[in-house]
Write a protein that holds these residues in place. Structure first.
Motif, short mmCIF file in Angstrom:
data_model
loop_
_atom_site.label_atom_id
_atom_site.label_comp_id
_atom_site.label_asym_id
_atom_site.label_seq_id
_atom_site.Cartn_x
_atom_site.Cartn_y
_atom_site.Cartn_z
N ASP A 126 -26.54 -9.80 -1.18
CA ASP A 126 -25.83 -10.48 -2.37
C ASP A 126 -24.88 -9.30 -2.80
OD1 ASP A 126 -25.07 -12.37 -4.20
OD2 ASP A 126 -25.31 -11.23 -5.57
N ASP A 128 -21.78 -7.30 -5.31
CA ASP A 128 -22.89 -6.65 -6.32
C ASP A 128 -20.90 -6.81 -6.92
OD1 ASP A 128 -25.35 -6.10 -6.75
OD2 ASP A 128 -25.46 -4.33 -5.86
N ASN A 129 -21.32 -7.48 -7.87
CA ASN A 129 -19.79 -7.23 -8.91
C ASN A 129 -18.56 -8.49 -8.54
OD1 ASN A 129 -21.02 -6.69 -11.36
ND2 ASN A 129 -20.42 -4.04 -10.58
N THR A 209 -21.35 -2.44 -3.08
CA THR A 209 -22.81 -2.40 -3.32
C THR A 209 -22.92 -4.06 -2.96
OG1 THR A 209 -22.62 -2.95 -5.43
CG2 THR A 209 -22.10 -0.40 -5.03
N SER A 211 -27.12 -6.54 -3.72
CA SER A 211 -28.57 -5.85 -3.58
C SER A 211 -29.23 -7.29 -2.48
CB SER A 211 -28.87 -6.88 -4.65
OG SER A 211 -28.17 -6.64 -5.71
N LYS A 239 -31.43 -7.31 -7.53
CA LYS A 239 -30.44 -7.30 -8.45
C LYS A 239 -30.52 -6.30 -9.42
CE LYS A 239 -27.01 -10.29 -7.35
NZ LYS A 239 -26.26 -9.37 -6.99
N ARG A 243 -27.52 -1.99 -8.91
CA ARG A 243 -26.74 -1.60 -7.38
C ARG A 243 -26.99 -1.62 -7.02
NH1 ARG A 243 -20.85 -1.32 -9.98
NH2 ARG A 243 -21.75 0.64 -10.49
#
Length: 255
Positions: A126, A128-129, A209, A211, A239, A243
């Motif tokens: 997944d 990040d951000n 980045t 997770s 998560k 990160r």
């Protein structure tokens, strides 16, 4: 007694001569007409032969053209069918296998692992951000980022492995024939490092980045759905750790 004198040969009269001449003329005219008729027949046969030959050539050309067109249509239809089949099994944005194709490969990998007594690893990735990237730069930019992430992930694993888009900014990676959990750790580290490299997207430099949650077959489950759910849960634990980290389903401390 005196002999009787012989009568001279009879000569044709003028009338008979004229009739004979007319008859001769009619005969010559009939012969000439017969010649003309014979020539007409020959000419007609020649014309018919030429036309027939031309008709045959034209028919053959049309037949060949129709056959070529039919073959072209068949090939076009086959390509369209193949494209449609591929499209139904590939993600439209990234070109990666979608869930349908992943599950199909998952089933084959599980069957092979059972025969060989080997392991599989599933990585739930997944970004990040990603929502912040989308909100800041727009969805078109976000699509470019997803395409970039797909390339990074696919370039990091082996050809026998499968990288698929699970949806949104989530990706699933099926590692075939994993000898031990540390093999999955090495792949996770490589993925995180590759995403973290500076990348240019529409002249904008960014580092990504992710997770990552990891589940193992048969340790953490014996079906694709179970392994996906447990890798998903492990991803959320990663998560929470921060990160750019990863976590196993069975041992959160393994990362």
């Amino acid at each position: 007694m005196s002999a009787c004198p012989l009568e001279p040969y009879a000569r044709p009269t003028a009338q008979a001569t004229r009739e004979l001449a007319q008859l001769q003329a009619q005969i010559e005219e009939a012969r000439a007409e017969l010649v003309r008729l014979q020539q007409a027949v020959i000419d007609a046969e020649c014309r018919l032969g030429r036309n027939l030959a031309a008709d045959i050539v034209d028919a053959n050309e049309r037949l060949v053209s129709a056959a070529l067109q039919a073959r072209l249509d068949a090939e076009t239809a086959a390509r369209a069918l193949a494209d449609a089949a591929r499209s139904a099994r590939l993600d439209a944005l990234t070109g990666l296998p979608n869930r349908v194709l992943l599950l199909d490969r998952f089933a084959h990998s599980i069957a092979n692992a059972n025969r060989r007594g080997s392991r599989l690893a599933l990585l739930f990735v997944d970004l990040d951000n990603f929502k912040q990237i989308n909100d800041t730069h727009g969805h078109a930019f976000g699509d470019e980022v997803l395409t970039l992430a797909a390339r990074c992930l696919a370039s990091t694993v082996r050809e026998v492995d499968t990288v698929s888009r699970h949806g949104g900014d989530e990706f699933l990676i099926l590692l075939d024939e994993v000898a031990q959990p540390s093999d999955a750790v090495r792949v996770a580290d490589k993925l995180i490092a590759e995403l973290a490299r500076p990348h240019l997207v529409n002249d904008y430099e960014l580092s990504l980045t992710a997770s990552i949650g990891i589940s193992l077959y048969p340790d953490d489950g014996e079906t694709a759905d179970t392994l996906i759910k447990r890798a998903d849960a492990a991803m959320y634990r990663a998560k929470r750790q921060g990160r750019g980290s990863f976590c196993f389903h069975g041992d959160p401390a393994a990362s």
